[in-house]
Structures are given as structure tokens and as C-alpha cells.
Motif scaffolding. Sequence first.
Motif, short mmCIF file in Angstrom:
data_model
loop_
_atom_site.label_atom_id
_atom_site.label_comp_id
_atom_site.label_asym_id
_atom_site.label_seq_id
_atom_site.Cartn_x
_atom_site.Cartn_y
_atom_site.Cartn_z
N VAL A 100 -59.79 -22.63 22.57
CA VAL A 100 -60.63 -22.19 21.81
C VAL A 100 -60.13 -21.08 20.80
O VAL A 100 -60.59 -20.76 19.62
CB VAL A 100 -62.07 -22.27 22.00
CG1 VAL A 100 -62.51 -23.56 22.39
CG2 VAL A 100 -62.26 -21.32 22.91
N ASN A 139 -59.05 -27.01 26.62
CA ASN A 139 -59.37 -27.33 25.28
C ASN A 139 -59.26 -25.91 24.66
O ASN A 139 -60.35 -25.03 24.87
CB ASN A 139 -60.95 -27.77 25.16
CG ASN A 139 -61.30 -28.02 23.86
OD1 ASN A 139 -60.33 -28.21 22.76
ND2 ASN A 139 -62.71 -28.09 23.43
N ASP A 189 -62.13 -23.40 26.66
CA ASP A 189 -63.62 -23.36 26.53
C ASP A 189 -64.47 -23.25 27.51
O ASP A 189 -65.65 -22.94 27.56
CB ASP A 189 -63.89 -25.02 25.65
CG ASP A 189 -63.47 -26.10 26.61
OD1 ASP A 189 -62.99 -25.77 27.84
OD2 ASP A 189 -63.88 -27.19 26.19
#
Length: 169
Positions: A17, A15, A33
Motif C-alpha cells: 500500500v 498487498n 496492508d
Amino acid sequence: PNLKMTELIISKVSNIVQIAIGHDGIHALLVNDDGSVYFTGTARRGEDGDSSKNRRQPKAVKPKKISKIDGYNIINVSCNNGTSAFVTKTGKLIMFGKDTSHCDASGHVTELMDHHITKVSLGKAHCVALNSKGHLFTFGLNNKGQCGRVFVKDKEGKILLKKVQLTAS
């Protein structure tokens, strides 16, 4: 011009970020993340943390986890043309690549070890770091005053540092 977009597959559990891309577009950093960082592109000057490159022509690589910062939780990154900078959750500033003259062997910026750094930004050959108290630190090439220091000569020819007032607009 015909622009061809290519999908970049990292992993199904990632993920991302934050993304930082060097000024020359040769390399990029992708922050996950979980605080891990992926490097993609071409490392010409050790900006991927691997300073043991041999002398052959560097090749672009698909996203790979930067192993030299394993164990650190990275919260902020920046790139320029030859350098990568990382801010850890504990407030340490780590740099790899060409602009590391202020770093120890592990990449930590030694003069900022007693400060809790929260953000970093790299210019072409200079660095700006912000700490948790709102203090701004600059270092690197200052040939055009980009580090906020202006030098002037007094009547005897001595070089003096002129104080620069920064204002928000």
C-alpha cells in the motif's frame, strides 16, 4: 540509455500500500496492508533495523520482512540516504540507520513519545513529523534552515532563534 525493468516478487499474499525509496536509491521500504514492512536494497548504515552488521561489503537483498518492527502495525514510512523511518498505528515514530541520535535503543524517537505521530518525511539529514493535532515537528541537520529554524545574531553577538512563519500556498 537502455532501462531494464525487473519484476520484484514478494509473495502471493502481499498487498503493498506504500513504497518509500531513499534519496540515493540504495534501499526501499514496502508497506503491506497488514502493517508489516519489507526492506529491499542495500543496508549500509543499519537502515534495515540490523545494527550488528559486520565490516564486510554490504550486498543488496531481495525484499525481506523487517523483524525488528514485528508486532507493530506500520501506517507510514520514509527513507533517506542511510535512514528508515516508520510510523505505527498507535502513533509512535521509529527510526533505524544514521539519523537516530534522537532515538532510544529500540529506535523510538524519545522526544515524540507523548505525541500521536501520523506522518513522517525524511530529508537528506533531517526529519519532519506530523501529529494527529496538526503540529509539525522537525529535527536533524538545519544548516540551510530546512528544519524551519533561522538563527540570527543580536547587537551583542548573542545567537537568537528567529521565529519563522509558515504559510500554506
